[in-house]
Design an enzyme around this catalytic site. Structure first.
Site, mmCIF file in Angstrom:
data_model
loop_
_atom_site.group_PDB
_atom_site.id
_atom_site.type_symbol
_atom_site.label_atom_id
_atom_site.label_comp_id
_atom_site.label_asym_id
_atom_site.label_seq_id
_atom_site.Cartn_x
_atom_site.Cartn_y
_atom_site.Cartn_z
ATOM 1 N N ARG A 204 0.847 -1.190 0.000
ATOM 2 C CA ARG A 204 0.000 0.000 0.000
ATOM 3 C C ARG A 204 0.886 1.246 0.000
ATOM 4 O O ARG A 204 1.947 1.274 0.622
ATOM 5 C CB ARG A 204 -0.902 0.030 1.245
ATOM 6 C CG ARG A 204 -2.064 -0.956 1.200
ATOM 7 C CD ARG A 204 -3.108 -0.592 0.143
ATOM 8 N NE ARG A 204 -4.257 -1.492 0.126
ATOM 9 C CZ ARG A 204 -4.388 -2.559 -0.684
ATOM 10 N NH1 ARG A 204 -3.445 -2.854 -1.555
ATOM 11 N NH2 ARG A 204 -5.475 -3.311 -0.618
ATOM 12 N N HIS B 174 -0.761 0.091 -9.761
ATOM 13 C CA HIS B 174 -1.456 -0.833 -8.836
ATOM 14 C C HIS B 174 -1.982 -2.061 -9.603
ATOM 15 O O HIS B 174 -3.199 -2.292 -9.660
ATOM 16 C CB HIS B 174 -2.613 -0.109 -8.118
ATOM 17 C CG HIS B 174 -3.042 -0.841 -6.864
ATOM 18 N ND1 HIS B 174 -3.415 -0.198 -5.717
ATOM 19 C CD2 HIS B 174 -3.159 -2.170 -6.577
ATOM 20 C CE1 HIS B 174 -3.751 -1.080 -4.791
ATOM 21 N NE2 HIS B 174 -3.602 -2.291 -5.297
HETATM 22 P P1 NDP Z 1 -1.755 -11.736 4.855
HETATM 23 O O1 NDP Z 1 -2.701 -11.186 5.852
HETATM 24 O O2 NDP Z 1 -1.903 -13.137 4.409
HETATM 25 O O3 NDP Z 1 -0.249 -11.584 5.422
HETATM 26 C C1 NDP Z 1 0.176 -10.485 6.134
HETATM 27 C C2 NDP Z 1 1.594 -10.725 6.648
HETATM 28 O O4 NDP Z 1 2.089 -9.501 7.231
HETATM 29 C C3 NDP Z 1 1.657 -11.789 7.756
HETATM 30 O O5 NDP Z 1 2.838 -12.558 7.644
HETATM 31 C C4 NDP Z 1 1.713 -10.954 9.027
HETATM 32 O O6 NDP Z 1 2.377 -11.557 10.123
HETATM 33 C C5 NDP Z 1 2.536 -9.771 8.550
HETATM 34 N N1 NDP Z 1 2.325 -8.592 9.401
HETATM 35 C C6 NDP Z 1 1.178 -7.919 9.659
HETATM 36 N N2 NDP Z 1 1.383 -6.913 10.522
HETATM 37 C C7 NDP Z 1 2.698 -6.944 10.827
HETATM 38 C C8 NDP Z 1 3.529 -6.176 11.673
HETATM 39 N N3 NDP Z 1 3.049 -5.162 12.402
HETATM 40 N N4 NDP Z 1 4.844 -6.504 11.755
HETATM 41 C C9 NDP Z 1 5.346 -7.548 11.053
HETATM 42 N N5 NDP Z 1 4.606 -8.327 10.215
HETATM 43 C C10 NDP Z 1 3.307 -8.020 10.111
HETATM 44 O O7 NDP Z 1 -1.787 -10.745 3.614
HETATM 45 P P2 NDP Z 1 -1.518 -11.061 2.058
HETATM 46 O O8 NDP Z 1 -0.178 -11.712 1.951
HETATM 47 O O9 NDP Z 1 -2.656 -11.758 1.434
HETATM 48 O O10 NDP Z 1 -1.488 -9.578 1.459
HETATM 49 C C11 NDP Z 1 -0.587 -8.601 1.928
HETATM 50 C C12 NDP Z 1 -0.954 -7.220 1.397
HETATM 51 O O11 NDP Z 1 -0.649 -7.122 0.004
HETATM 52 C C13 NDP Z 1 -2.444 -6.871 1.446
HETATM 53 O O12 NDP Z 1 -2.837 -6.478 2.727
HETATM 54 C C14 NDP Z 1 -2.537 -5.745 0.430
HETATM 55 O O13 NDP Z 1 -2.326 -4.496 1.069
HETATM 56 C C15 NDP Z 1 -1.385 -6.021 -0.529
HETATM 57 N N6 NDP Z 1 -1.868 -6.379 -1.873
HETATM 58 C C16 NDP Z 1 -1.500 -5.588 -2.932
HETATM 59 C C17 NDP Z 1 -1.906 -5.911 -4.205
HETATM 60 C C18 NDP Z 1 -1.471 -5.099 -5.380
HETATM 61 O O14 NDP Z 1 -1.955 -5.324 -6.483
HETATM 62 N N7 NDP Z 1 -0.549 -4.184 -5.225
HETATM 63 C C19 NDP Z 1 -2.763 -7.073 -4.462
HETATM 64 C C20 NDP Z 1 -3.058 -7.837 -3.282
HETATM 65 C C21 NDP Z 1 -2.632 -7.487 -2.041
HETATM 66 P P3 NDP Z 1 1.796 -12.905 10.806
HETATM 67 O O15 NDP Z 1 2.143 -14.018 9.822
HETATM 68 O O16 NDP Z 1 2.560 -13.011 12.064
HETATM 69 O O17 NDP Z 1 0.319 -12.701 10.966
HETATM 70 C C1 OXD Z 2 -5.778 -6.086 -2.988
HETATM 71 C C2 OXD Z 2 -5.375 -5.145 -4.015
HETATM 72 O O1 OXD Z 2 -5.640 -5.767 -1.793
HETATM 73 O O2 OXD Z 2 -5.758 -5.354 -5.177
HETATM 74 O O3 OXD Z 2 -6.229 -7.183 -3.323
HETATM 75 O O4 OXD Z 2 -4.632 -4.206 -3.736
#
Ligand code: NDP
Ligand code: OXD
Length: 306
Positions: free
Chosen positions: A221, A269
């Site tokens: 993000r 994006h």
């Molecule tokens: P998940 O919820 O599966 O994974 C999140 C990860 O981040 C977990 O490993 C979690 O730790 C870790 N995390 C969360 N908070 C913290 C913190 N404070 N400190 C350290 N680690 C942290 O999310 P996804 O992998 O599915 O997606 C990640 C992000 O990718 C989405 O939230 C979205 O913003 C972005 N995205 C962007 C897209 C694009 O097109 N640019 C498309 C899709 C997603 P833990 O394992 O311990 O819970």
């Molecule tokens: C998502 C994105 O969060 O598209 O899936 O950014």
């Protein structure tokens, strides 16, 4: 069963058809102000009025992995928020990030420029050991990305909130592990969810902890990144470049310094797009499971923010 569809900037018709095919008996429609409360909703950045009117709805299915936009709103009490769980996004993210890392590592931009200038010029091969990649976030997308990078023999570090073991990846966790994770990495890939804890996490202090000549890939993000701090570290030479897919304001405003920066590569994006058919199949499967009273994966914890 009633399913309502309320997704900003999304063509509704194919979603309605797909959901109707999965649930022929259900009433499925685009939300209109004043519509009766549905059992389930398929949403992306819905207006507050929608959420205020849907008091009693059972679940909101977000058609993206990131739920930050939804959690910033006031939600109907008791409604479960369900994120997309891969649904075809992980492989897209892996190909996007591997492409960015390899393009940087193999200096393909420089080769392209010299070939265009008519120069048949070799560059000294770089060593993979000199390009440890750190993946922030080892969730559904981050873990897939980390494993894909490891397949190319890059040394890969991963950082998550709770401790995690991933084959072939050196893992770090929590605040205690953050500085060591940064110091062990030269390329940084951000795949964290946007939460109050992670907003502005890519800033002068954290990026300066990367090994010199660092490279940032932000695919999570825009609000994770303090944009002026990135520019300052590129100017100072501590960072060699960045590839950015997400921005604080989207679309990126005209005149923004990122547009023409020679060491920043931009995409709009698009690193992992929501794939409609996969997403409909996943959401329909989860609605059917909830109808049967079964547990489902991908329920967001609003207190945690993801
Ligand atoms: P998940 O919820 O599966 O994974 C999140 C990860 O981040 C977990 O490993 C979690 O730790 C870790 N995390 C969360 N908070 C913290 C913190 N404070 N400190 C350290 N680690 C942290 O999310 P996804 O992998 O599915 O997606 C990640 C992000 O990718 C989405 O939230 C979205 O913003 C972005 N995205 C962007 C897209 C694009 O097109 N640019 C498309 C899709 C997603 P833990 O394992 O311990 O819970
Ligand atoms: C998502 C994105 O969060 O598209 O899936 O950014």
């Amino acid at each position: 069963m009633k399913i309502t569809f309320c997704c900003t900037d999304t063509k509704a018709e194919p979603w309605l058809q797909g959901l109707q095919a999965a649930f022929p008996q259900a009433e499925i429609a685009v939300w209109q102000p004043g519509a009766p409360v549905a059992d389930y909703a398929v949403v992306w950045a819905p207006p507050q009025q929608f959420l205020d009117e849907q008091q009693g709805i059972q679940a909101l299915f977000n058609i993206g992995a990131g739920v930050d936009a939804l959690l910033q709103r006031r939600l109907p009490p008791g409604a479960r928020v369900v994120r997309l769980d891969d649904a075809g996004m992980a492989v897209q993210m892996a190909e996007y990030v591997c492409h960015a890392v390899i393009r940087h590592f193999r200096e393909f931009d420089q080769y392209e420029a010299s070939m265009r200038a008519g120069q048949w010029a070799y560059r000294k091969p770089r060593l993979r050991q000199d390009l440890p990649v750190g993946v922030m976030g080892l969730g559904v997308l981050g873990e897939r990305v980390a494993k894909a990078l490891a397949q190319f023999d890059f040394p890969v570090n991963g950082w998550s909130r709770s401790p995690k073991a991933v084959d072939g990846i050196r893992t770090f966790s929590g605040q205690d592990g953050f500085n060591d994770f940064l110091a062990a990495s030269r390329v940084l890939v951000n795949l964290l969810p946007l939460t109050p804890e992670t907003q502005d996490i890519l800033n002068r202090d954290t990026l300066a902890r990367l090994q010199p000549g660092g490279y940032l890939i932000n695919v999570a993000r825009g609000a994770h990144l303090v944009e002026d701090d990135l520019l300052a570290l590129l100017d100072s030479g501590h960072l060699a470049g960045a590839q950015l897919d997400v921005f604080r304001t989207e679309p990126l405003p005209a005149g923004h310094p990122f547009w023409n920066h020679p060491r920043i590569t931009l995409t709009p994006h698009t690193s992992a797009r929501t794939l409609r058919d996969e997403s409909i199949a996943q959401i329909a499967g989860k609605i059917a499971a909830l109808q049967r009273g079964e547990a489902i994966a991908g329920i967001v914890d609003p207190a945690r923010g993801y």
